[in-house]
Design a protein around this motif. Structure first.
Motif: not given
Lengths: 298, 255, 286
Positions: B115, B111, B57, B85, B101, C182, A9, B168, B95, C167-168, B88, C170-179, C186, B60
């Motif tokens: 990951l 998902y 969060l 990571v 998604l 995501t 990454e 999770l 939200f 929003a996609f 989270r 933000t959600v993906s990051i909040s589920l533990g995805a890296t940039r 997505i 961001l």
């Protein structure tokens, strides 16, 4: 496993960042190589020659004024046609025309934008030039006028798409306010909508100029290849030679590193500087108007 | 020593956004485990900012300055060295709008696990079913897991968002006005659901009105313009608030 | 009052008709051009014309080497410009902070888009052909065309990426995805139709360009097909230029036929791009 994915990454992020900066690198490289090959022209060819009024490379006359003039004359001619037609068309499709008309007109404009300039040049030779020669009773159809007509076709899609964007970003409230005051749709268009979009339209015209000055093949094929300074108003119907056409038609025949070669690169520098100036000015105009719009609307 | 009843402890937390507005001022709060903690108060009070700080969060957003500590299982999660990571994954979030998604129903739930590198189909199937069951959605979607998630109703989508987090196996669930876009029936389902599962998790809930706050709160904290005015067990805070401002808000004098 | 109202209506009626005429006059040439080339060029098209080598000083036979050459150049351009363009667009849309360097990148892209095509030719000659000693070759011409195509791909891809709802992410990051996860799982799939449209439009332009390949890779005439990326090549646009200006006694039918082939190549790409865009719009879930 966590570690290898982290490392890959890291590599991906680095590659993306480098790619992001590549545009700066390329503009710089272009400038460097133009300067590298073109600047020596200043050392070898005296300035009085370089900015003289005679272009005759065989006898080492490298005056670029006739070429500069040729570019200006065709560009000006093209704009005289493309601005009214381009703006008229964009006003029609964004303010007046019903959707079914737009579904025909817009794809056609897109096709025009996608036509290779060599195709237009070809038709210029085959169709437009003989037509204009007969119609206006000229010694030759291969003239600045024919070039200007083709250039107008090439510049119009640029002007239309940017003007249309500008018109579309005028808030509907402006139009509604004017209509509510009893103005007709026509009065609203010219009294409110078009003035509100004027900086976008200015940007469109500037980019149209840039597109015209930089166009090569179509202009080279139909303007008659005569690098001479004209003497009167009839310049528009006489053969000319633009800067771009000169580079394209002569670069193939010169020896690398010769004064002629260097002067052609020098013309490249002139073109680069012109396009740089136009684009920076255009983005400045649209940026300024955007911040102004944000201020007004907030 | 970490109090076993305390899941998260916030110490002197202040957050300032880059446009100069201060969003949170010197917050100290302890969030008990296996209960629903409600953060409530008028809009702009800093509840969502606090919520988003809990799983980083805010990284961001345009946050300029963060000071203080947030201790999660005794570790300061604001520490730059923290693996966000992993954080989270342990602190999930639902939200206010149900944002599914653009994937299938199944993929929405799997998902987060994918990951993490989970590729075994059997493991994923099992986890997806368990999460959907716990979110009380399994019976409604089991026969169309491959459909796009956008095809189900808003209320179902929000439960899917919850299932996505549950898959999770998080320790904490953050809910940011999770029912504000839902009809009363769907709202009641989500509320009932959270009451059922709260024993296994720690839930931090920002409700979208004071009635919901009163209904859901085991523990409650009242925020006003970036300040934590008062906090305490739900039954006392809503019945006998100590602070006049809390009293005014709870009784509907402003809001 | 009544009078001025009606005169304003008459003025509007006239004005609208005038603008309608202007619009008609703008698009009419497009129809005429396309129709004319099809009518004049179609008789030249035959299996032999498309698959044979030119004969008799190009006045006879087919235009295979020009077709193949344009195909190679377009492919070469895609190989360099597509990955670089997408990555650059990802950087600008997903990574770049709002600072001076990012503004500089934007200015650079705008300028790349505005540089005249013949100046790209000079640059390609200076850097790729002479300095890097690639010679007049498919490789040098493709690299030159790639840099010219880059701003088209970057700006359309950036727009496509930006249109994916925040929003996609933000959600993906909040589920533990890296940039990157995501983006890869997505954002990119959602933006793909827009990106592909941009790629095709960019390549369409590259396929039709003449000036950038004049001194970097185009050959007047070659008796055989190019064997490697280091060979020069014939190409449809340059071939049209050559046979319409530099070959005396060139049969007019072959000229129109060649133009038609280029037009089908270019407009075909345009059509594909339009279809992809429409299909994606119809299927979009947000």
């Amino acid at each position: 496993m966590e570690n290898t994915s982290q490392r890959s990454e890291w590599v991906i992020n680095l590659l993306i960042k480098v790619s992001g900066y590549s545009s700066i690198l390329f503009v710089t490289l272009i400038l460097i190589f133009l300067l590298r090959e073109g600047l020596p022209a200043l050392g070898v060819t005296p300035l009085s020659n370089l900015f003289g009024d005679r272009w005759y490379p065989i006898e080492s006359y490298f005056g670029i004024l006739p070429l500069l003039f040729g570019s200006l004359v065709v560009t000006l001619g093209a704009l005289l046609i493309a601005i009214p037609f381009g703006i008229g068309t964009s006003v029609f499709i964004s303010e007046i025309a019903p959707p079914w008309v737009n579904s025909v007109v817009k794809p056609l404009i897109e096709i025009l934008a996608g036509l290779p300039s060599v195709v237009l040049g070809f038709l210029g030779i085959q169709v437009a030039a003989p037509l204009f020669r007969e119609a206006f009773n000229l010694p030759t159809g291969l003239s600045a006028f024919t070039g200007a007509v083709l250039l107008a076709l090439i510049a119009t899609p640029t002007i239309v798409s940017i003007t249309e964007d500008a018109l579309n970003t005028v808030p509907p409230a402006y139009r509604q306010a004017a209509l509510a005051l009893g103005a007709t749709k026509w009065q609203t268009i010219w009294g409110v909508t078009v003035p509100a979009a004027r900086s976008g339209i200015l940007t469109a015209i500037m980019l149209g100029i840039g597109r015209s000055i930089g166009e090569t093949m179509a202009v080279m094929m139909v303007t008659g290849n005569a690098p001479v300074l004209p003497h009167g108003l009839n310049a528009l119907v006489m053969p000319v030679r633009t800067m771009t056409a000169t580079i394209a038609s002569e670069m193939g025949e010169v020896a690398n590193g010769s004064p002629h070669y260097q002067v052609l690169f020098f013309i490249g520098i002139v073109l680069f500087v012109i396009s740089l100036g136009i684009n920076i000015a255009a983005s400045w105009v649209s940026l300024r108007s955007k911040t102004r719009a944000e201020r007004v609307l907030s | 020593m970490v109090n076993p009843m305390e899941k998260i402890r916030i110490e002197h937390l202040s957050i300032r956004y880059s446009d100069g507005t201060e969003s949170l001022r010197d917050i100290c709060l302890s969030i008990p485990a296996n209960q629903i903690t409600v953060l409530f108060g008028p809009a702009g009070g800093g509840k969502s900012t606090l919520l988003r700080a809990l799983n980083r969060l805010n990284d961001l957003a345009d946050v300029q300055e963060v000071s203080g500590q947030i201790l999660f299982n005794g570790v300061n999660i604001l520490d730059p060295g923290v693996n966000v990571v992993n954080l989270r994954r342990k602190i999930g979030m639902v939200f206010s709008r149900p944002v599914v998604l653009p994937l299938s129903i199944y993929q929405n739930v799997s998902y987060g696990l994918e990951l993490m590198g989970e590729r075994r189909k059997s493991k994923l199937d099992e986890a997806v079913e368990r999460a959907l069951r716990r979110a009380a959605l399994w019976d409604e979607v089991y026969d169309r897991l491959k459909d796009p998630a956008s095809a189900i109703s808003g209320g179902q989508q929000q439960r899917l968002c919850l299932a996505r987090v549950l898959a999770l196996e998080p320790e904490v669930i953050l809910l940011d006005e999770p029912t504000s876009a839902l009809d009363p029936v769907s709202t009641a389902r989500i509320e009932g659901l959270m009451q059922e599962i709260k024993e296994q998790y720690t839930i931090v809930w920002v409700p979208h009105n004071v009635q919901q706050a009163a209904r859901m709160a085991d523990y409650a904290a009242f925020f006003l313009q970036g300040e934590l005015v008062e906090h305490g067990p739900g039954e006392t805070l809503f019945v006998k608030p100590r602070d006049q401002r809390t009293q005014d808000y709870v009784t509907g004098r402003f809001g | 009052m009544e009078r001025s109202l009606t005169s304003a209506r008459i003025q509007q009626r006239i004005g609208f008709s005038l603008l309608g005429l202007v619009t008609f006059a703008t698009v009419l040439p497009v129809l005429l051009i396309i129709g004319f080339i099809i009518v004049k060029g179609a008789p030249a098209i035959s299996w032999e014309f498309l698959t044979a080598m030119p004969r008799n000083g190009m006045r006879d036979g087919g235009i295979l080497p020009a077709i193949i050459g344009t195909f190679y150049l377009t492919l070469g351009t895609a190989i360099f410009s597509v990955p670089l363009g997408i990555a650059a667009a990802i950087y600008i849309s997903e990574y770049a902070p709002d600072n001076f360097l990012t503004r500089l990148i934007r200015i650079a892209i705008i300028n790349l888009a505005g540089i005249p095509s013949v100046v790209y030719g000079l640059f390609g000659l200076g850097l790729f052909v002479l300095f890097l000693r690639l010679g007049t070759s498919i490789l040098a011409a493709s690299l030159t065309l790639s840099i010219m195509t880059l701003p088209v791909i970057i700006s359309t891809a950036e727009e496509a990426l930006r249109s994916v709802p925040q929003a996609f992410r933000t959600v993906s990051i909040s589920l533990g995805a890296t940039r990157w996860q995501t983006i890869w799982r997505i954002v990119l799939p959602q933006a793909m139709p827009g990106i592909i449209t941009g790629i095709i439009l960019g390549l369409e332009r590259a396929a039709g360009e003449t000036a950038p390949i004049l001194f970097t890779g185009a050959a007047f005439f070659l008796p055989r097909l190019p064997q490697s990326p280091f060979d020069a090549t014939m190409a449809l646009p340059y071939h049209i230029f050559v046979i319409s200006t530099s070959v005396p006694g060139m049969p007019i039918q072959i000229q129109y036929g060649t133009v038609l082939v280029l037009l089908v190549f270019v407009l075909g790409m345009n059509l594909i791009a339009t279809l992809i865009r429409q299909r994606a719009r119809a299927r979009r879930q947000w």
